[in-house]
Design a protein around this motif. Structure first.
Motif, mmCIF file in Angstrom:
data_model
loop_
_atom_site.group_PDB
_atom_site.id
_atom_site.type_symbol
_atom_site.label_atom_id
_atom_site.label_comp_id
_atom_site.label_asym_id
_atom_site.label_seq_id
_atom_site.Cartn_x
_atom_site.Cartn_y
_atom_site.Cartn_z
ATOM 1 N N ILE A 24 0.846 -1.205 0.000
ATOM 2 C CA ILE A 24 0.000 0.000 0.000
ATOM 3 C C ILE A 24 0.880 1.253 0.000
ATOM 4 O O ILE A 24 0.645 2.201 -0.757
ATOM 5 C CB ILE A 24 -0.938 0.003 1.234
ATOM 6 C CG1 ILE A 24 -1.972 -1.113 1.097
ATOM 7 C CG2 ILE A 24 -1.638 1.338 1.376
ATOM 8 C CD1 ILE A 24 -2.856 -1.268 2.325
ATOM 9 N N LEU A 25 1.927 1.243 0.837
ATOM 10 C CA LEU A 25 2.836 2.397 0.903
ATOM 11 C C LEU A 25 3.487 2.648 -0.456
ATOM 12 O O LEU A 25 3.640 3.793 -0.876
ATOM 13 C CB LEU A 25 3.913 2.158 1.967
ATOM 14 C CG LEU A 25 3.432 2.194 3.418
ATOM 15 C CD1 LEU A 25 4.574 1.857 4.355
ATOM 16 C CD2 LEU A 25 2.858 3.564 3.752
ATOM 17 N N VAL A 26 3.852 1.558 -1.145
ATOM 18 C CA VAL A 26 4.457 1.708 -2.466
ATOM 19 C C VAL A 26 3.499 2.428 -3.402
ATOM 20 O O VAL A 26 3.859 3.376 -4.099
ATOM 21 C CB VAL A 26 4.815 0.329 -3.055
ATOM 22 C CG1 VAL A 26 5.026 0.433 -4.560
ATOM 23 C CG2 VAL A 26 6.076 -0.197 -2.411
ATOM 24 N N MET A 27 2.258 1.998 -3.398
ATOM 25 C CA MET A 27 1.285 2.605 -4.310
ATOM 26 C C MET A 27 1.024 4.070 -3.953
ATOM 27 O O MET A 27 0.909 4.917 -4.827
ATOM 28 C CB MET A 27 -0.024 1.822 -4.280
ATOM 29 C CG MET A 27 0.031 0.581 -5.136
ATOM 30 S SD MET A 27 -1.605 -0.088 -5.444
ATOM 31 C CE MET A 27 -2.124 0.883 -6.843
ATOM 32 N N MET A 28 0.923 4.340 -2.652
ATOM 33 C CA MET A 28 0.622 5.705 -2.257
ATOM 34 C C MET A 28 1.800 6.634 -2.522
ATOM 35 O O MET A 28 1.623 7.820 -2.790
ATOM 36 C CB MET A 28 0.203 5.756 -0.788
ATOM 37 C CG MET A 28 -1.084 4.979 -0.555
ATOM 38 S SD MET A 28 -2.057 5.537 0.851
ATOM 39 C CE MET A 28 -1.171 4.901 2.202
ATOM 40 N N GLY A 29 3.013 6.075 -2.452
ATOM 41 C CA GLY A 29 4.193 6.906 -2.660
ATOM 42 C C GLY A 29 4.610 6.992 -4.119
ATOM 43 O O GLY A 29 5.467 7.791 -4.477
#
Lengths: 464, 102
Positions: free
Chosen positions: B56-61
């Motif tokens: 999720i962090l990858v996608m949001m970043g």
């Protein structure tokens, strides 16, 4: 990356639920609650990440994430609910592979963002290697357990080749870190090399050892998660990952111990090699001949016994005969025969597999006897009915030092007055070795599909 | 080497957590009956699904223009969710059966 206080707090709570959950999973009374607590913590951590993320995220990215979570939840739920209980070990392997793949993909994306930070690159490459090995290894384990890849496949000198490959992968990764390269080509080369290693690592290992392999790959995935925790300075990823990594490793050793094998022996021992040697070269030859019996003979025998013990094995699971055997048990009990199930700790394809399977049919808890408790009882038992089990009743574990299963604790069924063995054929069991129990004068073989044979037994006994 | 020392000083807290967590993991498993090995493995399997947070962090970043990163991230989130949901549901299903036996 910095996180808001609320998110850090949520991560702290989630980490505690994982520790608590795992702890409670270790005790029969609290296990189910423990699992739910960990699941609750996970939900909290996911929602918290979505809500409290600092930074501008375009709406369509949120929608994409929501869609992905929805897809994953629905399909994960359906798969986990619909798949038959006998297929459970494969399922754990499958889900483990998904986690590994997820970790590897994260690394593939993040590689470009950390050019120049050597330690970050090291963490990323480590995550890619471990995640990929865990993914492809789990897929092979999955294939082996569902029978597609039943036979161990060994290249000549496979141990040497495998070790060279993994050393090569490490050397290549070290070079990438040292040179500070940002080459995507190198990155994908490493990715595919690691995937390949996962395949050749698991392929030579026999199907009977898959639980150990899955447990090991399970802890690998935990490690991969922990590495991305390091990368993002994310506490919940770090704690969850490390926890599974270390607990999984201990569990792997515990499983090896239950089979009286060492991990090195499982991974590099080439179980099949040793057994073929002992078959051909062993001084311990099997004398005697196989005796066949019929359903009606066994029906009479059981009907007029005082005590009968069932020994279920994976064959029972394959034939989906757990309900039939429960029916047979109730029928015999109604005729005044005392019936028990003797459960070997590693019967089936996973430790505890048989307990789960029989519990599904509502077999009375008190009727499932553990190995240590039931072994002294065999000598007072009239009939032992071995259904689809083989290696766990093989006396070679006691008598034949050259046997690959020598030293493994077994169910000592040969002390009973009469042993009936139901198998589909004379094919050796999962460990691929002969069983002298079948040649024992007390033993009679009842060939056929477990479910069919048991149903015939039931109708035969009913008509008496 | 200097990088390593710098990293450790900057992230001393994480290093502590890492080491303490290893011990916690070992202690927790301690003497688990063989019957529970499978559910325990399955439960641990679900917990490492925490990797979904990373996805999720990858996608949001990710840069919204970077379609490849978004596509890979999308797949990573799906796989991570499968791991979490499937893992916990299967474990619950196994343990449900243990409960019935009482």
């Amino acid at each position: 990356m910095d996180y808001s206080f609320s998110l850090e707090l949520i991560y702290l709570v989630a980490s505690v639920t994982y520790i608590l959950g795992l702890k409670m999973l270790g005790h029969p009374e609290t296990a189910r609650k423990g699992n739910l607590i960990a699941a609750g913590g996970m939900t909290l951590a996911i929602l918290g990440t979505l809500i409290f993320y600092k930074g501008a995220v375009p709406t369509f990215v949120y929608l994409l994430i929501g869609l992905a979570i929805l897809l994953g939840t629905v399909s994960g739920w359906i798969i986990a609910r619909k798949v038959k209980m006998t297929k459970m070990p494969e399922l754990v392997s499958l889900f483990n592979g998904m986690g590994g793949a997820s970790a590897a993909l994260i690394g593939l994306i993040e590689f470009a963002h950390y050019t120049g930070h050597r330690l970050s690159i090291l963490t990323i490459l480590g995550g890619i290697i471990i995640g990929s090995v865990s993914f492809s290894g789990s897929m092979i384990a999955w294939g082996k357990l569902n029978g597609t890849l039943a036979k161990p496949l060994r290249l000549p000198k496979y141990n040497l080749i495998n070790n060279l490959v993994i050393l090569g992968i490490f050397a290549f990764a070290a070079y990438m870190v040292w040179s500070g390269t940002d080459s995507q080509l190198f990155l994908y080369l490493l990715f595919f090399a690691a995937l390949t290693y996962g395949v050749i690592f698991v392929l030579p290992i026999g199907g009977a050892d898959m639980p150990v392999v899955i447990s090991l790959l399970n802890s690998f995935t935990g490690l991969a998660a922990a590495l991305s925790g390091f990368l993002y300075g994310n506490m919940v990823l770090l704690t969850g990952g490390i926890l599974v990594g270390s607990a999984g490793t201990i569990l792997t050793f515990a499983m090896c111990k239950a089979m009286n094998r060492s991990l090195v022996n499982v991974l590099f021992g080439g179980f099949g090699d040793k057994s073929s040697e002992s078959l051909e070269g062993s001084s311990h030859t099997i004398d005697g001949e196989i005796k066949n019996t019929t359903v009606s003979d066994v029906a009479i025998l059981m009907n007029y016994s005082n005590r009968v013990i069932f020994v279920p094995g994976y064959g029972l699971a394959v034939a989906q005969a757990q309900h039939a055997i429960h029916e047979l048990e109730e029928l015999l009990e109604s005729k005044g025969v005392e019936v028990k199930y003797a459960i070997h700790p590693v019967a089936g394809r996973m430790p505890g597999h048989m307990n789960v399977l029989l519990a599904e049919t509502n077999v009375d808890y008190g009727k499932l006897a553990e190995m240590e408790d039931v072994n002294p009882e065999f000598q007072n038992t009239d009939v032992v009915f071995v259904v689809g089990a083989n290696d766990v009743v093989n006396p070679a574990a006691h008598n034949d030092p050259s046997s690959p299963i020598y030293g493994m604790p077994i169910l000592e069924v040969e002390h009973a007055k009469k042993v009936i063995v139901n198998k589909r054929s004379m094919k050796p069991g999962y460990a691929g070795i002969e069983n002298e129990l079948f040649y024992n004068p007390k033993t009679s073989m009842l060939f056929g599909d477990a479910k069919k044979v048991i149903q015939e037994l039931i109708s035969e006994i009913k008509s008496m | 080497m200097t990088e390593l020392i710098e990293f450790i000083t900057n992230n001393l807290q994480m290093v502590y957590i890492l080491i303490l967590m290893i011990f916690v993991g070992v202690e927790i498993i301690g003497h688990v009956p063989a019957v529970l090995h499978t559910p325990l493995m399955s439960g641990a399997n679900a917990i490492h699904g925490v990797i979904i947070i990373g996805a999720i962090l990858v996608m949001m970043g990710a840069d919204p223009e970077n379609k490849l990163a978004l596509a890979l991230g999308f797949v990573a989130v799906i796989l991570g969710t499968l791991n979490v949901v499937g893992g916990f549901v299967v474990t619950d299903r196994m343990l449900e059966m243990f409960k019935k036996r009482k």
